[in-house]
Write a protein that holds these residues in place. Structure first.
Motif, PDB file in Angstrom:
ATOM      1  N   ASP A   1     -44.295 -49.416 -97.960  1.00  0.00           N
ATOM      2  CA  ASP A   1     -44.510 -50.847 -97.773  1.00  0.00           C
ATOM      3  C   ASP A   1     -43.263 -51.647 -98.184  1.00  0.00           C
ATOM      4  O   ASP A   1     -42.848 -52.585 -97.493  1.00  0.00           O
ATOM      5  CB  ASP A   1     -45.722 -51.292 -98.602  1.00  0.00           C
ATOM      6  N   LYS A   2     -42.667 -51.231 -99.306  1.00  0.00           N
ATOM      7  CA  LYS A   2     -41.472 -51.958 -99.767  1.00  0.00           C
ATOM      8  C   LYS A   2     -40.285 -51.708 -98.834  1.00  0.00           C
ATOM      9  O   LYS A   2     -39.486 -52.618 -98.575  1.00  0.00           O
ATOM     10  CB  LYS A   2     -41.139 -51.561-101.202  1.00  0.00           C
TER      11      LYS A   2
ATOM     12  N   GLU B   1     -33.577 -60.436-102.210  1.00  0.00           N
ATOM     13  CA  GLU B   1     -34.906 -59.821-102.212  1.00  0.00           C
ATOM     14  C   GLU B   1     -34.800 -58.338-101.823  1.00  0.00           C
ATOM     15  O   GLU B   1     -35.489 -57.484-102.394  1.00  0.00           O
ATOM     16  CB  GLU B   1     -35.835 -60.582-101.247  1.00  0.00           C
ATOM     17  N   VAL B   2     -33.937 -58.035-100.876  1.00  0.00           N
ATOM     18  CA  VAL B   2     -33.728 -56.636-100.484  1.00  0.00           C
ATOM     19  C   VAL B   2     -33.149 -55.852-101.675  1.00  0.00           C
ATOM     20  O   VAL B   2     -33.567 -54.720-101.952  1.00  0.00           O
ATOM     21  CB  VAL B   2     -32.815 -56.548 -99.236  1.00  0.00           C
ATOM     22  N   ALA B   3     -32.216 -56.464-102.396  1.00  0.00           N
ATOM     23  CA  ALA B   3     -31.641 -55.804-103.581  1.00  0.00           C
ATOM     24  C   ALA B   3     -32.709 -55.610-104.657  1.00  0.00           C
ATOM     25  O   ALA B   3     -32.778 -54.567-105.316  1.00  0.00           O
ATOM     26  CB  ALA B   3     -30.481 -56.636-104.121  1.00  0.00           C
ATOM     27  N   ARG B   4     -33.574 -56.617-104.823  1.00  0.00           N
ATOM     28  CA  ARG B   4     -34.647 -56.514-105.825  1.00  0.00           C
ATOM     29  C   ARG B   4     -35.582 -55.354-105.481  1.00  0.00           C
ATOM     30  O   ARG B   4     -35.953 -54.549-106.345  1.00  0.00           O
ATOM     31  CB  ARG B   4     -35.443 -57.829-105.872  1.00  0.00           C
TER      32      ARG B   4
ATOM     33  N   ASP C   1     -36.322 -51.957-107.572  1.00  0.00           N
ATOM     34  CA  ASP C   1     -37.718 -51.620-107.872  1.00  0.00           C
ATOM     35  C   ASP C   1     -37.973 -50.160-107.476  1.00  0.00           C
ATOM     36  O   ASP C   1     -38.492 -49.360-108.267  1.00  0.00           O
ATOM     37  CB  ASP C   1     -38.607 -52.614-107.082  1.00  0.00           C
ATOM     38  N   LEU C   2     -37.559 -49.812-106.278  1.00  0.00           N
ATOM     39  CA  LEU C   2     -37.835 -48.454-105.779  1.00  0.00           C
ATOM     40  C   LEU C   2     -36.974 -47.392-106.469  1.00  0.00           C
ATOM     41  O   LEU C   2     -37.410 -46.255-106.663  1.00  0.00           O
ATOM     42  CB  LEU C   2     -37.585 -48.401-104.260  1.00  0.00           C
ATOM     43  N   ALA C   3     -35.740 -47.763-106.818  1.00  0.00           N
ATOM     44  CA  ALA C   3     -34.820 -46.763-107.385  1.00  0.00           C
ATOM     45  C   ALA C   3     -35.259 -46.324-108.778  1.00  0.00           C
ATOM     46  O   ALA C   3     -35.164 -45.142-109.128  1.00  0.00           O
ATOM     47  CB  ALA C   3     -33.409 -47.337-107.434  1.00  0.00           C
ATOM     48  N   GLY C   4     -35.747 -47.263-109.577  1.00  0.00           N
ATOM     49  CA  GLY C   4     -36.165 -46.911-110.941  1.00  0.00           C
ATOM     50  C   GLY C   4     -35.111 -47.263-111.972  1.00  0.00           C
ATOM     51  O   GLY C   4     -33.933 -47.481-111.645  1.00  0.00           O
ATOM     52  N   GLY C   5     -35.545 -47.300-113.229  1.00  0.00           N
ATOM     53  CA  GLY C   5     -34.696 -47.781-114.318  1.00  0.00           C
ATOM     54  C   GLY C   5     -33.511 -46.884-114.637  1.00  0.00           C
ATOM     55  O   GLY C   5     -32.553 -47.320-115.293  1.00  0.00           O
ATOM     56  N   PHE C   6     -33.538 -45.646-114.163  1.00  0.00           N
ATOM     57  CA  PHE C   6     -32.449 -44.730-114.538  1.00  0.00           C
ATOM     58  C   PHE C   6     -31.094 -45.158-113.988  1.00  0.00           C
ATOM     59  O   PHE C   6     -30.052 -44.729-114.466  1.00  0.00           O
ATOM     60  CB  PHE C   6     -32.792 -43.288-114.132  1.00  0.00           C
TER      61      PHE C   6
END
Ligand code: SF4
Ligand code: FE
Length: 486
Positions: A330-331, A381-384, A388-393
């Motif tokens: 969805d993202k 928004e695309v960067a956000r 979000d999808l990539a994760g905090g690492f």
């Protein structure tokens, strides 16, 4: 075209010796210095595509001045097809470099200057366009890279050029001689300046009669002895100095365009290279046309970057085993939707282009402003969504020195692995790419390049024709148009 391909372009830069400083030291060769070489390679892609059969139709054009084949980056748009091919080319270049390839600034400067000079000559009986054409034919025949130099430092923003305590805050003419002019001042944020061949100086704003010395358009070789450039810092640029290939994120092409301050210290410009001298009544049109052309471009080049970012997070999701999760799809769908929406405004303002009296085509200015304004939202928004999808690492990854260390490398490989069969190094590489494309300097360019968001809002309001909209509402209700609200 004299400069036919990327290597020839790079060779041509080695023959120039512009005065460039970075971190307090002089850069001798922009093609090899780690701070500038990635940007040289990105610009070189514009030369490479002109020689690639697959992209030749987009990347080249036929000069209306000579009938010869030229780079599209030196072309004066002759019809809507030219405007459309240009934005299609920019998206491809964005996809191939994932950064700013810089040459559009000169292209937009050429187009704005060409059409304005035609009208200026008509009104004032001057012959600046003929001079400009002679310069442009050489630019086209030799496939010269031009930096369009518009933004002045502006000093005290509450005052115009003529009222500044320091007159050099706006570039201006300090002396008029029989054979030319002498100029002084500076231009900031100059994309691609250090690896261009020529500077096209333009005024930064609409000017009044009192600012005649500031209404100047002229061309100057990049290595004129009066020119000094200060190359800007970018986030994580020390990683490039140390040749940390993975940690640099995008080592081949750099994070953004490679911007510099250009300082003009009493530079003499011979008459044949002066294209405006004191015609303040055309400064506003020149700035506005340049801005509209450049704002039209952003929906294409940035879409190319967003395509890469969408691909990068999708690949990372595959490595991490999350690609099939419904929220991930969805993202990613939202990222694609925003990218294509942005691109459609670049296509729209090109498709709605119209001829100027000179014959050169202009984009639809309202739609071009909407296009750039969308960049200041959609790219973020695309960067956000990518973060979000990539994760905090992305924010906590150990360096590639640890990855390659004999003592701890095995720990990095073990604890940063993803699905079986894909090397940890690939996951780290893609994470660093996403880091480079979403952080630091990268997004500032999308916010302020081609003008800050407020500049677009001013134009959108001005061109919105509100009174026409009021009339529409009144007509629908049968309210007489003479009925004025308080
Ligand atoms: Fe071209 Fe985009 Fe760079 Fe501007 S930001 S010069 S439009 S690639
Ligand atoms: Fe830019």
């Amino acid at each position: 075209m004299k400069l036919k391909n990327g290597p020839e372009y790079m060779e041509s830069l080695k023959k120039l010796h512009p005065k460039i400083y970075y971190k307090g030291k002089r850069i001798e060769d922009v093609t090899t210095h780690p701070a500038t070489a990635p940007h040289v390679r990105a610009a070189a892609m514009t030369y490479a595509l002109a020689n690639d059969e697959e992209y030749e139709d987009l990347a080249t054009a036929t000069s209306h001045l000579t009938g010869r084949k030229i780079s599209r980056f030196t072309h004066v748009h002759q019809n809507i097809e030219d405007l459309l091919k240009k934005v299609k080319l920019l998206r491809v270049l964005g996809q191939k470099t994932a950064t700013c390839f810089q040459r559009c600034v000169g292209l937009d400067g050429i187009n704005a200057t060409y059409s304005v000079l035609y009208e200026m000559d008509e009104k004032h009986g001057t012959d600046y366009l003929e001079r400009f054409k002679k310069w442009l034919i050489r630019v086209q025949d030799e496939n010269i890279m031009v930096v369009g130099a518009m933004t002045d430092p502006k000093g005290d923003r509450s005052k115009g050029p003529a009222d500044q305590p320091d007159p050099d805050q706006y570039l201006h003419i300090v002396e008029r001689r029989d054979d030319g002019i002498v100029i002084r001042g500076a231009k900031l944020h100059m994309t691609g300046a250090v690896n261009s061949h020529e500077i096209l100086v333009m005024p930064t704003t609409a000017m009044d009669e009192r600012s005649k010395d500031y209404a100047v358009v002229c061309a100057i070789p990049i290595d004129d002895p009066g020119i000094t450039m200060l190359f800007g810092r970018q986030a994580n640029d020390d990683r490039r100095d140390n040749l940390e290939r993975i940690d640099a994120g995008k080592p081949s092409f750099g994070a953004v365009g490679g911007e510099a301050v250009i300082v003009f210290e009493d530079v003499f410009v011979p008459t044949e290279r002066v294209f405006m001298d004191g015609q303040t009544d055309f400064t506003g049109d020149l700035v506005y046309r340049f801005a509209a052309h450049h704002r039209a471009n952003y929906g294409a080049c940035k879409t190319g970057l967003m395509d890469v970012l969408t691909g990068a997070v999708t690949y990372l999701a595959q490595i991490q085993g999350t690609a099939k999760a419904s929220h991930v799809r969805d993202k990613v769908t939202e990222m694609i939707h925003l990218s294509e929406t942005l691109y459609s405004s670049s296509i729209a303002c090109s498709a709605e282009g119209t001829p100027t009296p000179s014959g050169a085509y202009m984009v639809d200015t309202m739609l071009a402003n909407v296009c750039k304004h969308n960049v200041t939202r959609f790219h973020f928004e695309v960067a956000r969504l990518a973060l979000d999808l990539a994760g905090g690492f992305i924010a906590t990854l150990p360096s590639e020195h640890d990855l390659n260390s004999e003592e701890v490398g095995h720990l990095v490989k073990k604890y940063f692995s993803g699905v079986e069969g894909i090397p940890t190094e690939h996951r780290i590489k893609i994470a660093r790419l996403i880091e480079a494309m979403t952080g630091g300097t990268a997004l500032v360019e999308s916010m302020h390049g081609a003008g800050s968001p407020q500049a677009q809002r001013v134009m959108i309001f001005r061109e919105g024709d509100l009174m026409k909209k009021v009339k529409l509402a009144k007509a629908l209700l049968g309210v007489p148009s003479s009925d004025k609200a308080a």
